[in-house]
Write an enzyme that holds these catalytic residues in place. Sequence first.
Site, PDB file in Angstrom:
ATOM      1  N   ASP B  87      38.937 116.508  71.999  1.00  0.00           N
ATOM      2  CA  ASP B  87      39.250 117.915  72.257  1.00  0.00           C
ATOM      3  C   ASP B  87      40.582 118.326  71.639  1.00  0.00           C
ATOM      4  OD1 ASP B  87      40.991 116.528  73.810  1.00  0.00           O
ATOM      5  OD2 ASP B  87      40.488 117.515  75.702  1.00  0.00           O
ATOM      6  N   CYS B  90      43.217 114.017  72.055  1.00  0.00           N
ATOM      7  CA  CYS B  90      42.832 112.619  72.227  1.00  0.00           C
ATOM      8  C   CYS B  90      43.994 111.667  72.034  1.00  0.00           C
ATOM      9  CB  CYS B  90      41.660 112.268  71.323  1.00  0.00           C
ATOM     10  SG  CYS B  90      41.971 112.595  69.586  1.00  0.00           S
ATOM     11  N   HIS B 266      40.091 111.280  65.089  1.00  0.00           N
ATOM     12  CA  HIS B 266      39.976 110.935  66.510  1.00  0.00           C
ATOM     13  C   HIS B 266      40.627 109.591  66.883  1.00  0.00           C
ATOM     14  CE1 HIS B 266      38.477 111.148  70.514  1.00  0.00           C
ATOM     15  NE2 HIS B 266      37.867 110.000  70.401  1.00  0.00           N
TER      16      HIS B 266
END
Lengths: 300, 277
Positions: B87, B90, B266
């Site tokens: 989101d 992370c 990510h």
Amino acid sequence: MTSSFASQFNLRSPAVKRLMKEAAELAEPTEDYYAQPLEHNLFEWHFTVRGPSDTDFAGGLYHGRIILPTEYPMKPPSIILLTPNGRFEVSKKICLSISGHHPESWQPSWSIRTALLAIIGFMPTESRGAIGGLDYTPEERRELATKSQTWSCSACGPIKSLLKDRSETPCEPSSDNQEAKELAKQIRFKEIDSGNTNQRTIKDSEQTMDKKNDENLTMNSDSTNIETRRRRIGVVHHDHSATEGSQKIPQVTPSISLNSPSYEASVQSSRTRLSSYIIVILILAIAFLLFRRIFLTDSE
Amino acid sequence: MEGPSNAESSSKDPVKDGWNPDINQDEAIIAQQRQIEKDIADSIKLVGDKMDLSFLLSEYPDEDDVYKNKIKSLLKKYHLLRRTRPDGNCFFRGFTFAYFEYLITDAQELDRFIDVSNKIKDDLIALGFPSFTIEDIHENFMNALNSLKTKEVSNEEQLLNLFNEQGTSDYLVVFMRLLTSGYLQKNQEFYSSFLDSGLTMKNFCSHEVEPLNKESDHIHIIALTSAIGVGVCINYLDRAQGDQVTVHYFPDNCDPKIYLLYRPGHYDILYLRKDDV
């Protein structure tokens, strides 16, 4: 009042705790602003702000609602002005974000007080048509400022009695007012409810139409593209001077409002303008070729 | 195709090619983004359970040698992985969770970090952040740290509950973001040289560091780890040449307490094999 909230809301929720703290912090009206939650709903507040002195809003009192999301302060509050003021549209949601190219960003270190100061600081700034704003004339605004003193909210009563009386030295701008001006430089408002159409002014769109290039509106006639670009036009107009290019593309000036019918009209008219230019150029080219053909046959 | 009523309404449409003036495209786009966010939120917890790292092998096709080899090299050192929700938070959330997990095991470090956090609050207010909201955010952060100290939160399950309660979890992320911003602004003489020209540190921080959901870059990571004096080891699993993941330590040459896996865009949390600890 706060104790009654305690029984209604989950006290473990950070938003509830935070809003109760803010309600306590703002419990005393100041000369410039006052805001408190509704008796039965901690997530809706009513506020009153005083129009900044030495502006067209001097003497005005403006009332409105603040709607807080359950994720507050992680998500921004929305603000709805209720008193006609000539700067912000009435009964339309606007929200705070930082100026610049990321209109979505709100900082959790801001608060309702930040929002109130930002409204005060924003009133005298030019709306430039873009963001839920109005460009009324100074006369109209002064007239609305006078009228606003008798304005009354159905929930809070006459707004005149809501703020602390102004002290006798109005020439000295309060520190709140200074802070408000500072905030107005950093923060901007963004219209949320863009579904409503609204009338705003177009400045000089005719004059500047052929002069410059605006990267935000290329002549790509894909309507979806224009639709998304339209949004960008509203938020990036401050970059405008930097985007002049060499291409001759009709420009929609930054003062054109979001979603206004007149804006659409101007997009339409800029398109028809371009097509008529193209037609003229094509006719000239055909004429040239025809003449050339005739002369070439003559010389043979 | 869909029926007469639809065909009729589309024939009334003044402009074709999917352009319908009655639909507000902005709102449609925003609604779609919200839906995507919601789908992610429904399917991936803010901080998930530990899982066997070898599941990564199944996420890439067999013929993808670059990834397969790198994952195998990763498996020699680590055996478990904990996913975080993608989101934009992370890095901050993963880092904070892994650090809190460590703090459960190290009371001395916990005391040190409580002192650091208190000092950071004063620094932030001195830098001009609004004291009212900084106090609020700091208080929420300290509540979490105190729950570690009082052993109210003393195991993985309790910590997961804390981090999966959106409001509380976001407050923790916001404090970490603010302290990163504070550190960058305090040391802007040095860090400004990493910014694009014309961008002030204050501007960068208010656009790229403080708002929730803004993704982290190296500058965030260096600042956060330097500000609180906690080292992190990040393993980069990407398409770069070679059979090994690229490993970076922040700050340089630190003794890391936290291990993260980075795949483009990510961060997830990694756990060392026991015999390696």
